[in-house]
Design an enzyme around this catalytic site. Structure first.
Site, mmCIF file in Angstrom:
data_model
loop_
_atom_site.group_PDB
_atom_site.id
_atom_site.type_symbol
_atom_site.label_atom_id
_atom_site.label_comp_id
_atom_site.label_asym_id
_atom_site.label_seq_id
_atom_site.Cartn_x
_atom_site.Cartn_y
_atom_site.Cartn_z
ATOM 1 N N HIS A 93 29.603 42.725 45.363
ATOM 2 C CA HIS A 93 28.897 41.343 45.250
ATOM 3 C C HIS A 93 28.529 40.332 45.734
ATOM 4 O O HIS A 93 29.153 40.266 46.371
ATOM 5 C CB HIS A 93 30.373 41.163 43.825
ATOM 6 C CG HIS A 93 29.815 40.681 42.601
ATOM 7 N ND1 HIS A 93 29.370 39.333 42.586
ATOM 8 C CD2 HIS A 93 29.767 41.339 40.992
ATOM 9 C CE1 HIS A 93 29.192 38.619 41.592
ATOM 10 N NE2 HIS A 93 28.997 39.615 40.563
ATOM 11 N N ASP B 198 37.719 43.870 47.715
ATOM 12 C CA ASP B 198 37.657 42.475 46.535
ATOM 13 C C ASP B 198 37.574 43.958 45.500
ATOM 14 O O ASP B 198 36.927 44.827 45.291
ATOM 15 C CB ASP B 198 35.944 42.856 46.208
ATOM 16 C CG ASP B 198 35.628 42.389 44.923
ATOM 17 O OD1 ASP B 198 36.309 42.188 43.932
ATOM 18 O OD2 ASP B 198 33.974 42.226 45.418
ATOM 19 N N GLN C 77 36.203 45.219 40.676
ATOM 20 C CA GLN C 77 36.157 46.681 40.242
ATOM 21 C C GLN C 77 37.203 48.133 40.475
ATOM 22 O O GLN C 77 37.474 48.269 39.355
ATOM 23 C CB GLN C 77 35.296 47.344 40.149
ATOM 24 C CG GLN C 77 33.623 46.335 40.207
ATOM 25 C CD GLN C 77 33.303 45.910 38.728
ATOM 26 O OE1 GLN C 77 33.451 46.794 37.371
ATOM 27 N NE2 GLN C 77 32.742 44.971 37.809
ATOM 28 N N LYS D 47 38.011 40.915 33.732
ATOM 29 C CA LYS D 47 37.107 42.435 33.624
ATOM 30 C C LYS D 47 38.460 43.522 33.564
ATOM 31 O O LYS D 47 38.302 44.512 33.141
ATOM 32 C CB LYS D 47 36.898 42.780 34.756
ATOM 33 C CG LYS D 47 35.552 42.478 35.335
ATOM 34 C CD LYS D 47 34.957 42.423 36.700
ATOM 35 C CE LYS D 47 34.207 41.214 37.381
ATOM 36 N NZ LYS D 47 32.915 41.276 36.887
ATOM 37 N N CYS E 251 24.049 41.083 39.921
ATOM 38 C CA CYS E 251 24.384 40.044 41.424
ATOM 39 C C CYS E 251 24.785 41.157 42.608
ATOM 40 O O CYS E 251 25.990 40.785 43.662
ATOM 41 C CB CYS E 251 25.959 39.516 41.589
ATOM 42 S SG CYS E 251 25.531 38.486 40.187
HETATM 43 N N1 PLP Z 1 33.182 40.968 42.558
HETATM 44 C C1 PLP Z 1 32.924 42.503 42.330
HETATM 45 C C2 PLP Z 1 32.744 43.890 42.326
HETATM 46 C C3 PLP Z 1 32.300 42.239 40.804
HETATM 47 O O1 PLP Z 1 32.026 43.556 39.726
HETATM 48 C C4 PLP Z 1 32.311 40.803 40.594
HETATM 49 C C5 PLP Z 1 31.413 40.800 39.018
HETATM 50 O O2 PLP Z 1 31.061 41.383 37.846
HETATM 51 C C6 PLP Z 1 32.581 39.846 40.829
HETATM 52 C C7 PLP Z 1 33.301 40.723 42.273
HETATM 53 C C8 PLP Z 1 33.480 38.607 40.641
HETATM 54 O O3 PLP Z 1 33.585 38.626 39.358
HETATM 55 P P1 PLP Z 1 34.131 36.802 38.920
HETATM 56 O O4 PLP Z 1 32.159 36.377 38.382
HETATM 57 O O5 PLP Z 1 34.526 37.292 37.898
HETATM 58 O O6 PLP Z 1 34.826 35.967 40.042
#
Ligand code: PLP
Length: 406
Positions: free
Chosen positions: A122, A199, A202, A225, A364
């Site tokens: 992401h 990360d 998910q 999430k 993203c």
């Molecule tokens: N990493 C992953 C795999 C994600 O799916 C997301 C959000 O869609 C993020 C990071 C970013 O999360 P946040 O926008 O809550 O900071």
């Protein structure tokens, strides 16, 4: 026994209609809905228990501080951390990864040092590392996924050189649903003395997590999430790494003493939590995690595995639907395009008319889109309250798209 109807009854929004149709919410990968327990806790915190935390000696400040601070322990339990002082509270994954970049990586990495990323990260796990590339000459090394969307842990380890200073990798792709064997990556990386940031935005939502077993150095999560409020989140940081971090943001709470000429820091993890935090968001996040632990993350994982299998079977029957990624170890996330060149936005607009909420765009994850040779996909991402009947509604709505656009 996991009773999805009972679970659905905990989420008020699921009983509403959208465009005259029952809501079928398949945008959980972007953000999940909130159970009544979380909504009630937020109302209670603002209505009867609100005050700033840490600084007051009065009753409400102590109460708010106690509730806020107890979430650190809840997160530690949810993630399998040994000690709640390994948990830094924050506003979510984006802040978490930026903190690791600014606090840990920037002071340590020099021009020519390398960070390994997978192509399915992401942007939140890409852009902070681009800052280091732009500002400090750090080299980003990319590892591709194979045709099924799988990431071979050995390919990640093969990218390690004496210059490698960090591996930053997702546990689950937000686009393909691919699960990554982060435990093997950590084991192999540590043999070379390379720390690993996972990360978990998910991955933490769909199955039990044990950061001690994974043996990662950093693990980031985001509350919204995980069925909690937006503006909440945390990083698990291994104590040895926490000792290497320097503060990222300065302000109240993170200091011990400030004079005209000097400043000394509070103990970690407070040292990394400057200013008034998301008090109520974090309290709500704690309630969301308690809710998940009461349901049992094993039960959630089993329910979602059934949904994944049913959705895979139904969607693969649509021979004009191009599903991106076909990993044998994927979760219940499906990204797709349609033959006939209907844009992902058009598909999602038609689905919306049928009450089906999906996401369309690059999610993203533009390097992954470039790797796949697409500019956008539609994504249906399932959560703990979705049902097989909702998969059927999705399939019917997709058939309508095919009729319209073919
Ligand atoms: N990493 C992953 C795999 C994600 O799916 C997301 C959000 O869609 C993020 C990071 C970013 O999360 P946040 O926008 O809550 O900071």
């Amino acid at each position: 026994m996991y009773d999805v109807d009972n679970v659905r009854a905990d989420f008020p929004i699921l009983s509403r209609e959208v465009n005259g149709k029952p809501l079928v919410y398949l945008d959980n990968g972007a953000s999940a809905q909130k159970p009544s327990a979380v909504i009630d806790a937020i109302t209670q915190a603002y209505a009867m228990e609100y005050s700033n935390v840490h600084r007051g000696l009065h009753y409400l400040s102590n109460l708010a501080t106690e509730k806020y601070e107890s979430v650190r322990g809840t997160i530690a339990r949810f993630l399998g951390a040994r000690d709640e002082n390994e948990i830094i509270l924050n506003s979510g994954t984006t802040e978490g990864i930026n903190m690791v970049a600014y606090s840990w990586a920037m002071p340590r990495l020099q021009a020519g040092d390398e960070i390994i990323l997978s192509v399915m990260e992401h942007h939140a796990n890409i852009v902070p590392w681009h800052f280091l590339r732009e500002r400090q000459g750090v080299v980003l090394k990319w590892v591709d996924v194979d045709a099924n969307g799988d990431l071979d842990p050995q390919a990640v380890l093969d990218a390690i050189t004496p210059k490698t200073k960090l591996i930053a990798i997702t546990q689950m792709s937000n686009v393909l649903g691919t699960l990554v064997d982060v435990k093997s990556i950590c084991a192999g990386a540590h043999e070379h003395g390379v720390p690993v940031l996972v990360d978990g935005s998910q991955g933490s939502v769909h199955a039990p997590v044990d950061v001690t077993d994974i043996d990662c150095d950093f693990y980031v999560i985001t509350g919204h999430k995980l069925y909690g409020p937006s503006g909440s989140g945390a990083i698990y940081v291994k104590q040895a790494r926490m000792a290497e971090m320097r503060p990222f943001m300065g302000g109240g709470d993170m200091i011990r003493d400030v004079t005209r000429d000097a400043v000394t820091w509070n103990d970690p993890p407070m040292k990394f939590e400057a200013g008034t935090p998301g008090i109520v968001q974090t309290i709500g996040f704690g309630v969301a995690l308690e809710y998940l632990m009461a349901l049992g993350m094993d039960n959630v994982a089993a329910h979602e595995a059934r949904l994944r299998d049913y959705a895979t079977q139904r969607l693969s029957g649509l021979n004009w639907l191009n599903i991106q990624g076909n990993s044998a170890t994927k979760g219940a996330i499906f990204s797709f395009t349609l033959d006939g060149a209907a844009h992902a936005h058009d598909i999602s607009t038609v689905l919306d008319k049928k009450g089906v909420a999906v996401r369309a765009g690059h999610h993203c994850a533009q390097p992954l889109m470039q790797h796949l040779g697409v500019t956008a996909t539609c994504r249906a991402s399932f959560g703990l309250y979705n049902t097989e009947a909702e998969v059927d509604v999705l399939v019917d709505a997709l058939n309508l798209c095919h009729d319209l656009f073919a």
